[in-house]
Design an enzyme around this catalytic site. Structure first.
Site, short mmCIF file in Angstrom:
data_model
loop_
_atom_site.label_atom_id
_atom_site.label_comp_id
_atom_site.label_asym_id
_atom_site.label_seq_id
_atom_site.Cartn_x
_atom_site.Cartn_y
_atom_site.Cartn_z
N HIS A 20 49.47 -5.62 -37.25
CA HIS A 20 48.31 -4.73 -37.30
C HIS A 20 47.07 -5.51 -37.72
CE1 HIS A 20 46.23 -1.00 -39.14
NE2 HIS A 20 45.96 -1.08 -37.85
N ASP A 28 36.18 -16.09 -20.58
CA ASP A 28 35.83 -16.69 -19.30
C ASP A 28 36.20 -18.18 -19.33
OD1 ASP A 28 33.74 -18.03 -20.70
OD2 ASP A 28 32.26 -16.56 -20.08
N HIS A 106 26.35 -13.77 -29.32
CA HIS A 106 27.31 -14.69 -28.70
C HIS A 106 27.71 -15.81 -29.66
CE1 HIS A 106 29.57 -16.61 -25.55
NE2 HIS A 106 28.82 -17.70 -25.62
N TYR A 128 29.43 -14.46 -20.34
CA TYR A 128 29.76 -13.59 -21.47
C TYR A 128 30.94 -12.65 -21.22
CZ TYR A 128 25.19 -15.35 -22.78
OH TYR A 128 24.13 -16.18 -23.05
N ALA A 129 31.73 -12.91 -20.21
CA ALA A 129 32.91 -12.07 -19.94
C ALA A 129 34.02 -12.49 -20.91
CB ALA A 129 33.36 -12.22 -18.48
N ASN A 130 33.87 -12.03 -22.13
CA ASN A 130 34.78 -12.36 -23.23
C ASN A 130 35.00 -11.11 -24.08
OD1 ASN A 130 34.45 -15.34 -22.75
ND2 ASN A 130 32.38 -14.90 -23.44
#
Length: 139
Positions: A20, A28, A106, A128-130
């Site tokens: 948990h 990316d 970022h 920024y595809a994270n």
């Protein structure tokens, strides 16, 4: 906490060992991975596997209670951001729980990845595809 079967052994293992609030990052092709953090490198060629496809695969396996995104993702890559948020909203409906969405810069995001048990690198070349997934519980 694991929910179902996943073919990739490294991904399946890391999800099965999450407790948990543990975190994993899906990123990316360009996000730096801290030396001390396990890297699961799925990248084959630019775009393969895609960020969204990898998110779908992990969501099928992992219960999450929160995500962390870079603020820049919303503004620079709105289509990918929208697709991710749609998946998160669908996940909320499936599990009957709300999922917290947090935004940081970022630069803060990159520092935060040091807390991840693993960073899963995709072939995605969209800026920024994270996302950082925070593990929840199935009960």
């Amino acid at each position: 906490m694991k929910k179902s079967a996943l073919i990739n052994a490294e991904l399946s293992y890391i999800v099965a060992t999450l407790g948990h609030t543990d975190e994993i990052t899906i990123c990316d092709a360009g996000l730096p991975v801290p030396d001390e953090t396990q890297r699961i490198d799925l990248a084959l060629i630019p775009g393969v596997p895609a960020f969204i496809d990898t998110v779908k695969a992990v969501l099928g396996e992992m219960q999450i209670e929160g995500i962390v995104l870079a603020e820049e993702f919303l503004h620079v890559s709105p289509d990918h951001h929208h697709a991710l948020i749609e998946l998160i909203r669908n996940e909320e409906e499936l599990c009957g729980k709300s999922i917290n969405i947090s935004y940081v810069s970022h630069e803060e995001f990159k520092v935060h990845t040091q807390n991840s048990k693993a960073v899963i690198r995709t072939g995605e070349c969209t800026p920024y595809a994270n996302v950082i997934f925070q593990s929840g519980v199935v009960f």
